[in-house]
Design a protein around this motif. Structure first.
Motif, PDB file in Angstrom:
ATOM      1  N   MET A   1       0.837  -1.194   0.000  1.00 43.34           N
ATOM      2  CA  MET A   1       0.000   0.000   0.000  1.00 43.34           C
ATOM      3  C   MET A   1       0.876   1.249   0.000  1.00 43.34           C
ATOM      4  SD  MET A   1      -3.181  -0.687   2.627  1.00 43.34           S
ATOM      5  CE  MET A   1      -2.154  -0.702   4.102  1.00 43.34           C
ATOM      6  N   VAL A   2       0.311   2.334  -0.526  1.00 46.05           N
ATOM      7  CA  VAL A   2       0.921   3.653  -0.415  1.00 46.05           C
ATOM      8  C   VAL A   2       0.151   4.413   0.666  1.00 46.05           C
ATOM      9  CG1 VAL A   2       1.410   5.838  -1.566  1.00 46.05           C
ATOM     10  CG2 VAL A   2       1.649   3.684  -2.821  1.00 46.05           C
ATOM     11  N   VAL A   3       0.871   4.858   1.697  1.00 54.21           N
ATOM     12  CA  VAL A   3       0.252   5.486   2.851  1.00 54.21           C
ATOM     13  C   VAL A   3       0.751   6.923   2.960  1.00 54.21           C
ATOM     14  CG1 VAL A   3      -0.165   5.319   5.324  1.00 54.21           C
ATOM     15  CG2 VAL A   3       0.212   3.237   3.990  1.00 54.21           C
ATOM     16  N   PHE A   4      -0.155   7.873   2.877  1.00 53.09           N
ATOM     17  CA  PHE A   4       0.164   9.298   2.950  1.00 53.09           C
ATOM     18  C   PHE A   4      -0.176   9.788   4.351  1.00 53.09           C
ATOM     19  CE2 PHE A   4      -1.216  13.717   1.138  1.00 53.09           C
ATOM     20  CZ  PHE A   4      -0.096  14.306   1.716  1.00 53.09           C
ATOM     21  N   ILE A   5       0.833  10.303   5.071  1.00 49.44           N
ATOM     22  CA  ILE A   5       0.662  10.706   6.465  1.00 49.44           C
ATOM     23  C   ILE A   5       1.034  12.169   6.621  1.00 49.44           C
ATOM     24  CG2 ILE A   5       1.347  10.253   8.856  1.00 49.44           C
ATOM     25  CD1 ILE A   5       2.379   7.462   7.713  1.00 49.44           C
ATOM     26  N   THR A   6       0.115  12.962   7.143  1.00 50.84           N
ATOM     27  CA  THR A   6       0.424  14.360   7.432  1.00 50.84           C
ATOM     28  C   THR A   6       0.938  14.474   8.868  1.00 50.84           C
ATOM     29  OG1 THR A   6      -1.799  14.941   8.245  1.00 50.84           O
ATOM     30  CG2 THR A   6      -1.411  15.107   5.865  1.00 50.84           C
ATOM     31  N   GLY A   7       1.757  15.499   9.112  1.00 52.51           N
ATOM     32  CA  GLY A   7       2.345  15.639  10.440  1.00 52.51           C
ATOM     33  C   GLY A   7       3.234  14.458  10.788  1.00 52.51           C
ATOM     34  N   ALA A   8       4.044  14.024   9.813  1.00 54.05           N
ATOM     35  CA  ALA A   8       4.785  12.763   9.956  1.00 54.05           C
ATOM     36  C   ALA A   8       6.158  12.910  10.596  1.00 54.05           C
ATOM     37  CB  ALA A   8       4.935  12.102   8.578  1.00 54.05           C
ATOM     38  N   SER A   9       6.537  14.124  10.971  1.00 51.69           N
ATOM     39  CA  SER A   9       7.901  14.323  11.450  1.00 51.69           C
ATOM     40  C   SER A   9       8.110  13.926  12.907  1.00 51.69           C
ATOM     41  CB  SER A   9       8.321  15.788  11.263  1.00 51.69           C
ATOM     42  OG  SER A   9       7.502  16.652  12.036  1.00 51.69           O
ATOM     43  N   ALA A  10       7.033  13.787  13.679  1.00 56.61           N
ATOM     44  CA  ALA A  10       7.170  13.501  15.110  1.00 56.61           C
ATOM     45  C   ALA A  10       5.898  12.845  15.633  1.00 56.61           C
ATOM     46  CB  ALA A  10       7.445  14.797  15.888  1.00 56.61           C
ATOM     47  N   GLY A  11       5.971  12.358  16.873  1.00 54.01           N
ATOM     48  CA  GLY A  11       4.792  11.871  17.572  1.00 54.01           C
ATOM     49  C   GLY A  11       4.024  10.774  16.864  1.00 54.01           C
ATOM     50  N   PHE A  12       2.693  10.912  16.840  1.00 54.84           N
ATOM     51  CA  PHE A  12       1.834   9.906  16.214  1.00 54.84           C
ATOM     52  C   PHE A  12       2.234   9.655  14.758  1.00 54.84           C
ATOM     53  CE2 PHE A  12      -2.208  10.951  18.937  1.00 54.84           C
ATOM     54  CZ  PHE A  12      -1.532  10.553  20.073  1.00 54.84           C
ATOM     55  N   GLY A  13       2.429  10.738  14.009  1.00 58.50           N
ATOM     56  CA  GLY A  13       2.686  10.603  12.580  1.00 58.50           C
ATOM     57  C   GLY A  13       3.934   9.803  12.284  1.00 58.50           C
ATOM     58  N   ARG A  14       4.994  10.079  13.011  1.00 59.12           N
ATOM     59  CA  ARG A  14       6.246   9.352  12.804  1.00 59.12           C
ATOM     60  C   ARG A  14       6.084   7.873  13.166  1.00 59.12           C
ATOM     61  NH1 ARG A  14      11.292  11.848  12.369  1.00 59.12           N
ATOM     62  NH2 ARG A  14      13.069  10.399  12.453  1.00 59.12           N
ATOM     63  N   ALA A  15       5.401   7.617  14.287  1.00 63.60           N
ATOM     64  CA  ALA A  15       5.173   6.229  14.703  1.00 63.60           C
ATOM     65  C   ALA A  15       4.311   5.483  13.690  1.00 63.60           C
ATOM     66  CB  ALA A  15       4.514   6.208  16.082  1.00 63.60           C
ATOM     67  N   ILE A  16       3.310   6.149  13.139  1.00 61.96           N
ATOM     68  CA  ILE A  16       2.442   5.525  12.128  1.00 61.96           C
ATOM     69  C   ILE A  16       3.249   5.188  10.878  1.00 61.96           C
ATOM     70  CG2 ILE A  16       0.487   5.935  10.575  1.00 61.96           C
ATOM     71  CD1 ILE A  16      -0.678   7.717  12.895  1.00 61.96           C
ATOM     72  N   ALA A  17       4.104   6.107  10.455  1.00 60.47           N
ATOM     73  CA  ALA A  17       4.949   5.854   9.284  1.00 60.47           C
ATOM     74  C   ALA A  17       5.837   4.639   9.501  1.00 60.47           C
ATOM     75  CB  ALA A  17       5.796   7.089   8.979  1.00 60.47           C
ATOM     76  N   LYS A  18       6.441   4.557  10.665  1.00 58.86           N
ATOM     77  CA  LYS A  18       7.344   3.442  10.954  1.00 58.86           C
ATOM     78  C   LYS A  18       6.586   2.115  11.047  1.00 58.86           C
ATOM     79  CE  LYS A  18      10.685   4.371  13.966  1.00 58.86           C
ATOM     80  NZ  LYS A  18      11.390   4.921  15.150  1.00 58.86           N
ATOM     81  N   ARG A  19       5.354   2.160  11.561  1.00 57.11           N
ATOM     82  CA  ARG A  19       4.571   0.921  11.682  1.00 57.11           C
ATOM     83  C   ARG A  19       4.210   0.369  10.309  1.00 57.11           C
ATOM     84  NH1 ARG A  19       3.256  -3.240  11.515  1.00 57.11           N
ATOM     85  NH2 ARG A  19       1.722  -4.466  12.708  1.00 57.11           N
ATOM     86  N   PHE A  20       3.786   1.223   9.401  1.00 58.07           N
ATOM     87  CA  PHE A  20       3.454   0.743   8.056  1.00 58.07           C
ATOM     88  C   PHE A  20       4.702   0.303   7.301  1.00 58.07           C
ATOM     89  CE2 PHE A  20      -0.613   2.869   8.770  1.00 58.07           C
ATOM     90  CZ  PHE A  20      -1.498   2.031   8.101  1.00 58.07           C
ATOM     91  N   ALA A  21       5.789   1.047   7.455  1.00 59.22           N
ATOM     92  CA  ALA A  21       7.032   0.695   6.761  1.00 59.22           C
ATOM     93  C   ALA A  21       7.574  -0.650   7.235  1.00 59.22           C
ATOM     94  CB  ALA A  21       8.070   1.792   6.988  1.00 59.22           C
ATOM     95  N   GLN A  22       7.308  -0.956   8.485  1.00 58.43           N
ATOM     96  CA  GLN A  22       7.761  -2.223   9.074  1.00 58.43           C
ATOM     97  C   GLN A  22       7.263  -3.424   8.270  1.00 58.43           C
ATOM     98  OE1 GLN A  22       6.972  -2.532  13.360  1.00 58.43           O
ATOM     99  NE2 GLN A  22       6.384  -4.659  13.069  1.00 58.43           N
TER     100      GLN A  22
END
Length: 248
Positions: A1-22
């Motif tokens: 999937m391609v996942v577009f995340i706003t506010g991805a530099s810290a906090g929830f957004g960064r954790a969400i990015a890392k979870r999908f990338a995992q």
């Protein structure tokens, strides 16, 4: 999937990015702070960064128009960018704080959704995730515009569901309670570390990774299942009694 995340530099957004990338998903990470996005890009594979203010619609339009070929079909949009400013009563607030919360939590969220949604409808596939809050459902002193903005997010997500019936596009509003280990409260209290530490002391609050797991779960369920709203609190958090003001 391609996942577009706003506010991805810290906090929830960064954790969400890392979870999908995992699990090997491609990430489009949007935030203002380019250096933070670049550090995220170093941590995960297949990450395209967009250093842009989420309130800058023209900038967003430009970046989305020039996505690499294998990032163009966005499967999941996570509207994570948002903020709270201040905890004063409504008669004591800085009006500029109210305006900024409306700009980011409401206007920017609807702008990004409006830009991404048509391609999902055309493909009859996709998932819009909004990061709401229990503040949008349960009022508290000092919540004023922040809580109202999250009530908007909740209702916007439900109305999207109504509009998108028959399109196969899913919509979920995630509503976290007390959550620590992000910049949320540091921003709210305008850098006052003592206030932040006092708020979270011994609370065993939710972590960004908990929210990331919730987002990942709702978006990876079988496509015939739509979680409309998902409210989550730390076990330590519950409900206060209704306030009754009494005359002397």
């Amino acid at each position: 999937m391609v996942v577009f995340i706003t506010g991805a530099s810290a906090g929830f957004g960064r954790a969400i990015a890392k979870r999908f990338a995992q699990d090997g998903h491609k990430i489009i990470a949007l935030a203002r702070r380019k250096e933070r996005l670049e550090s995220l890009q170093e941590e995960i594979q297949e990450c395209f960064i967009i250093p842009c203010d989420v309130c800058d619609r023209k900038g967003l339009e430009h970046h989305l128009a020039f996505l690499p070929q294998d990032y163009q079909n966005i499967d999941v949009l996570v509207n994570n960018a948002g903020l709270a400013l201040g905890l004063e009563g409504a008669d004591k607030c800085d009006f500029a704080d109210w305006v900024q919360m409306i700009e980011v939590n409401i206007k920017a969220l609807t702008s990004v959704t409006h830009l991404v949604l048509p391609q999902m409808v055309e493909r009859r596939s996709g998932h819009i995730v909004t990061l709401g809050s229990i503040a949008g459902k349960y009022p508290y002193p000092g919540g004023n515009v922040y809580g109202a903005s999250k009530a908007f997010v909740r209702q916007f997500a439900l109305n999207l569901r109504a509009d998108l019936a028959g399109t196969c596009v899913r919509v979920t509003d995630i509503q976290p309670g007390l959550s620590s280990d992000s910049e949320f409260s540091l921003v709210r209290f305008k850098g006052d570390v003592q206030k932040v530490e006092s708020l979270y002391k011994n609370s065993n609050a939710l972590k960004p990774e908990d929210i990331a797991e919730a987002v990942y779960w709702v978006t990876t369920l079988p496509k015939h299942i739509n979680i409309n709203t998902l409210e989550l609190m730390p076990t330590s958090q519950s409900f206060a009694p209704l306030n009754v003001w009494r005359e002397d």
